[in-house]
Design a protein around this motif. Structure first.
Motif, short mmCIF file in Angstrom:
data_model
loop_
_atom_site.label_atom_id
_atom_site.label_comp_id
_atom_site.label_asym_id
_atom_site.label_seq_id
_atom_site.Cartn_x
_atom_site.Cartn_y
_atom_site.Cartn_z
N GLU A 188 0.83 -1.21 0.00
CA GLU A 188 0.00 0.00 0.00
C GLU A 188 0.86 1.25 0.00
O GLU A 188 0.57 2.21 -0.71
N LEU A 189 1.92 1.21 0.79
CA LEU A 189 2.83 2.37 0.88
C LEU A 189 3.50 2.62 -0.47
O LEU A 189 3.59 3.77 -0.94
N GLN A 191 2.34 1.82 -3.39
CA GLN A 191 1.29 2.31 -4.28
C GLN A 191 1.04 3.81 -4.05
O GLN A 191 1.03 4.61 -4.99
N THR A 192 0.89 4.19 -2.77
CA THR A 192 0.60 5.59 -2.43
C THR A 192 1.73 6.49 -2.92
O THR A 192 1.49 7.50 -3.58
N GLU A 195 1.89 6.84 -6.65
CA GLU A 195 0.85 7.75 -7.17
C GLU A 195 1.22 9.20 -6.90
O GLU A 195 1.01 10.08 -7.74
N GLU A 196 1.76 9.45 -5.71
CA GLU A 196 2.15 10.83 -5.37
C GLU A 196 3.26 11.32 -6.27
O GLU A 196 3.28 12.50 -6.67
#
Ligand code: 5GP
Length: 199
Positions: A188-189, A191-192, A195-196
């Motif tokens: 998840e990290l 992915q985040t 995206e950022e």
């Protein structure tokens, strides 16, 4: 979930409580057992001391994540409390024997398996004898079982030698920290941040 096993006298209880003292996010799973409390042990703290009938009732209700008969007494990990602790984001430590660890490994609950070894066989024998809490019969039973337990050490993810309690504690802490950094636990990290970066 961190599963800690090791022969009687390896120092599981001492090392786990040293770990709990320095890790606020770590909680110990309190097992149910049919064995008698030793001097100084408290119900609900060291174990939930139950009768054979109460243990069998919990077994019937399928409220054990795992259970085993160790040295002629029953021990089991209450499933509902462990699941509750895990959903609140705590890391749960299970101090259980090798039979129980195998059952946890076969269940779908994710765990890290640590085997605690004494620095030597001679040291193990001295520790068990010096404990003085056991009858002669129990002592001999524990010594015989220790050899069988150690034979299963290679099934575990990590081996920690308990030469000094603080060192063994710090080694297990390092394992927990490294396990949390595993790629699989940080998808998840990744992915985040990816995206950022793109935004
Ligand atoms: P003790 O009687 O010395 O407290 O524990 C005897 C053995 O039972 C130890 O190896 C301990 O790790 C194991 N044990 C304690 N609780 C549990 C449990 O819930 N499940 C299993 N499988 N073993 C346990």
């Amino acid at each position: 979930m961190i599963v800690v096993s090791g022969p009687s006298g390896a120092g599981k209880g001492t090392v786990c409580s040293a770990l709990l003292d320095i890790c606020p996010e770590l909680v110990l799973s309190v097992s149910k057992t049919t064995r008698e409390p030793r001097t100084g042990e408290q119900d609900g703290v060291n174990y939930f001391f139950v009768t054979q009938a109460e243990f069998e009732q919990a077994l019937f209700e399928q409220d054990f994540l795992e259970y085993a008969c160790v040295y002629g007494q029953y021990y089991g990990t209450p499933r509902s409390t462990v699941e509750k602790m895990l959903t609140t984001g705590c890391d749960v430590i299970l101090e259980i024997d090798t039979q129980g660890a195998i059952q946890v490994k076969e269940s779908r609950v994710e765990g890290v398996f640590v085997f605690l070894l004494p620095p030597s066989g001679a040291e193990l024998r001295t520790r068990i004898k010096n404990r003085g809490t056991e009858s002669l019969e129990n002592l001999q039973r524990r010594l015989a079982a220790a050899a069988q337990e150690v034979a299963l050490a290679s099934e575990y993810d990590y081996i920690v030698v308990n030469d000094r309690v603080e060192d063994a504690r710090d080694r297990i802490l390092a394992i927990i920290q490294a396990e949390k950094l595993r790629t699989g636990r940080n998808r998840e990290l990744i992915q985040t941040i990816s995206e950022e970066v793109k935004a």
